[in-house]
Scaffold this motif. Structure first.
Motif, PDB file in Angstrom:
ATOM      1  N   UNK A 284       5.778   2.769  -7.457  1.00  0.00           N
ATOM      2  CA  UNK A 284       5.975   1.318  -7.525  1.00  0.00           C
ATOM      3  C   UNK A 284       5.436   0.570  -6.314  1.00  0.00           C
ATOM      4  N   UNK A 285       5.504   1.168  -5.130  1.00  0.00           N
ATOM      5  CA  UNK A 285       5.258   0.416  -3.900  1.00  0.00           C
ATOM      6  C   UNK A 285       3.852  -0.168  -3.843  1.00  0.00           C
ATOM      7  N   UNK A 286       2.845   0.630  -4.170  1.00  0.00           N
ATOM      8  CA  UNK A 286       1.475   0.126  -4.103  1.00  0.00           C
ATOM      9  C   UNK A 286       1.258  -1.100  -4.968  1.00  0.00           C
ATOM     10  N   UNK A 287       1.692  -1.018  -6.221  1.00  0.00           N
ATOM     11  CA  UNK A 287       1.512  -2.137  -7.146  1.00  0.00           C
ATOM     12  C   UNK A 287       2.305  -3.360  -6.687  1.00  0.00           C
ATOM     13  N   UNK A 288       3.485  -3.126  -6.136  1.00  0.00           N
ATOM     14  CA  UNK A 288       4.300  -4.250  -5.658  1.00  0.00           C
ATOM     15  C   UNK A 288       3.676  -4.913  -4.429  1.00  0.00           C
ATOM     16  N   UNK A 289       2.999  -4.146  -3.572  1.00  0.00           N
ATOM     17  CA  UNK A 289       2.280  -4.742  -2.441  1.00  0.00           C
ATOM     18  C   UNK A 289       1.245  -5.734  -2.958  1.00  0.00           C
ATOM     19  N   UNK A 290       0.483  -5.310  -3.966  1.00  0.00           N
ATOM     20  CA  UNK A 290      -0.531  -6.195  -4.547  1.00  0.00           C
ATOM     21  C   UNK A 290       0.106  -7.453  -5.123  1.00  0.00           C
ATOM     22  N   UNK A 291       1.273  -7.306  -5.737  1.00  0.00           N
ATOM     23  CA  UNK A 291       1.976  -8.461  -6.309  1.00  0.00           C
ATOM     24  C   UNK A 291       2.377  -9.440  -5.211  1.00  0.00           C
ATOM     25  N   UNK A 292       2.891  -8.926  -4.103  1.00  0.00           N
ATOM     26  CA  UNK A 292       3.266  -9.804  -2.985  1.00  0.00           C
ATOM     27  C   UNK A 292       2.044 -10.525  -2.414  1.00  0.00           C
ATOM     28  N   UNK A 293       0.911  -9.826  -2.374  1.00  0.00           N
ATOM     29  CA  UNK A 293      -0.290 -10.405  -1.782  1.00  0.00           C
ATOM     30  C   UNK A 293      -1.086 -11.260  -2.766  1.00  0.00           C
ATOM     31  N   UNK A 294      -0.791 -11.126  -4.056  1.00  0.00           N
ATOM     32  CA  UNK A 294      -1.528 -11.891  -5.065  1.00  0.00           C
ATOM     33  C   UNK A 294      -2.956 -11.416  -5.246  1.00  0.00           C
ATOM     34  N   UNK A 295      -3.165 -10.079  -5.172  1.00  0.00           N
ATOM     35  CA  UNK A 295      -4.511  -9.525  -5.342  1.00  0.00           C
ATOM     36  C   UNK A 295      -4.506  -8.543  -6.512  1.00  0.00           C
ATOM     37  N   UNK A 296      -5.688  -8.240  -7.091  1.00  0.00           N
ATOM     38  CA  UNK A 296      -5.746  -7.278  -8.201  1.00  0.00           C
ATOM     39  C   UNK A 296      -5.335  -5.888  -7.747  1.00  0.00           C
ATOM     40  N   UNK A 297      -4.764  -5.119  -8.664  1.00  0.00           N
ATOM     41  CA  UNK A 297      -4.370  -3.741  -8.385  1.00  0.00           C
ATOM     42  C   UNK A 297      -4.898  -2.839  -9.487  1.00  0.00           C
ATOM     43  N   UNK A 298      -5.422  -1.676  -9.083  1.00  0.00           N
ATOM     44  CA  UNK A 298      -5.873  -0.661 -10.029  1.00  0.00           C
ATOM     45  C   UNK A 298      -5.153   0.637  -9.681  1.00  0.00           C
ATOM     46  N   UNK A 299      -4.492   1.235 -10.659  1.00  0.00           N
ATOM     47  CA  UNK A 299      -3.699   2.434 -10.415  1.00  0.00           C
ATOM     48  C   UNK A 299      -4.383   3.677 -10.956  1.00  0.00           C
ATOM     49  N   UNK A 300      -3.965   4.830 -10.439  1.00  0.00           N
ATOM     50  CA  UNK A 300      -4.386   6.146 -10.926  1.00  0.00           C
ATOM     51  C   UNK A 300      -5.884   6.393 -10.749  1.00  0.00           C
ATOM     52  N   UNK A 301      -6.453   5.990  -9.630  1.00  0.00           N
ATOM     53  CA  UNK A 301      -7.891   6.171  -9.403  1.00  0.00           C
ATOM     54  C   UNK A 301      -8.233   7.645  -9.238  1.00  0.00           C
TER      55      UNK A 301
END
Length: 259
Positions: A126-143
Motif C-alpha cells: 500500500x505505501x508506494x501507491x499511497x505516496x503517489x496519492x499524497x503527491x498527486x502523481x501517476x503510479x504504476x505497480x508491479x513493474x
C-alpha cells in the motif's frame, strides 16, 4: 534526473517468531535487512544512473539503527541518503507512513520515485501507491521492466495472466517486483567509503506535522490482534476406486459446508 528510492529496514522473516501471548513479533536478536524488493528498486535506479545519468537518493523511515541500510545503499552506488526518525512517528500505519514519506520527497525533490512492491514484514503493498496519492502523481505497480525512452519511461508490469506496457511522463512513482532485476553486490571500494558519507536526518522539526496526525494516534488503521496460523489437522488417506473417491469427497465437503 533526480530519483528517490524509498527503502525499509525489515526483520529477516525466516527467523521471526511471534509472542503467543501478546501476538507481536519478537524482534530481539533478529537480524535486520533491507527489504528485498526495495533493493530491486535501488538497482533499477542505479541502472538508470549508469545509462543516462541520475542522482539517486535513498530515503528510509525508522529508528536510528535503520542507518545500516542507508550505508548499504551508499555501498551499492547511491548518491545521497536520508533517515526519517522521530518518536512521534512510531506506530504509524501505511497511510500515515506514506504521508510522512511524501513530505520528505517534496523537500528532497524528485523526477522519479521507485519503491519495492511490498515489504516482507507487513505485505500490504500500500505505501508506494499511497505516496503517489499524497503527491498527486501517476503510479504504476508491479513493474518487471523499466526503460527510459527520450523523456518518457516505459514500464512493463505483470498482471494476472498478461504483461502490460505503459508509457509515462515524469514525475511518477513505480513499485518494483522482484522479477525486475538482480540487485548488484556492494563494491569493495564503496564499502570502505560508505561510512564517511553524510546521512541527512529528518525529524518532525523538519517535516512539521501536528503531533495528532502522525504515529499511532494519527493512524486510522487499528490492528486488533496478530497471530500465527496453527498447524493443519492430520489428513485422512483413502484408497478407493475413482467413482467412490469422488462421491466421498463431495459428501465430505457438503458435510463441512464448503459446498
Amino acid at each position: 534526473m533526480r530519483i528517490i528510492v524509498f527503502a525499509k529496514q525489515v526483520p529477516d522473516t525466516t527467523e521471526v517468531k511471534v509472542d503467543p501471548v501478546k501476538g507481536t513479533l519478537i524482534r530481539d536478536g533478529v537480524k535486520s535487512i533491507m527489504n528485498p524488493e526495495d533493493k530491486n528498486a535501488l538497482e533499477a535506479a542505479l541502472r538508470i544512473k549508469d545509462s543516462i545519468g541520475a542522482k539517486v537518493t535513498v530515503i528510509t523511515m525508522g529508528p536510528p539503527a535503520a542507518e545500516a541500510i542507508l550505508r548499504e545503499s551508499y555501498a551499492m552506488g547511491a548518491d545521497e541518503a536520508v533517515l526519517i526518525t522521530d518518536p512521534l512517528f512510531a506506530g504509524a500505519d501505511t497511510w500515515v507512513t506514506s504521508m510522512i514519506l511524501a513530505r520528505a520527497a517534496q523537500i528532497v525533490g524528485y523526477d522519479l520515485i521507485l519503491c519495492g512492491r511490498q515489504a516482507i514484514d507487513g505485505d500490504t503493498a500500500q505505501v508506494g501507491i499511497e505516496i503517489a496519492e499524497h503527491l498527486g502523481i501517476p503510479a504504476i505497480a508491479y513493474a518487471t521492466d523499466i526503460r527510459t525512452e527520450n523523456k518518457k519511461i516505459l514500464v512493463t508490469r505483470e498482471l494476472e495472466n498478461v504483461y502490460e506496457v505503459i508509457s509515462v511522463n515524469t514525475p511518477c512513482l513505480i513499485t518494483c517486483s522482484k522479477e525486475l532485476n538482480i540487485p548488484r553486490y556492494m563494491r569493495v571500494y564503496n564499502i570502505f567509503g560508505c561510512f564517511d558519507k553524510p546521512i541527512t536526518v529528518m525529524n518532525n522539526s523538519v517535516l512539521k506535522f501536528d503531533k495528532m496526525e502522525v504515529g499511532l494516534v494519527g493512524s486510522p488503521t487499528k490492528v486488533r490482534r496478530t497471530f500465527t496460523k496453527g498447524p493443519k489437522e492430520q489428513g485422512n488417506v483413502v484408497n478407493l476406486p475413482a467413482q467412490e473417491s469422488a462421491e466421498l469427497l463431495v459428501s465430505t465437503l457438503k458435510r463441512l459446508h464448503v459446498i
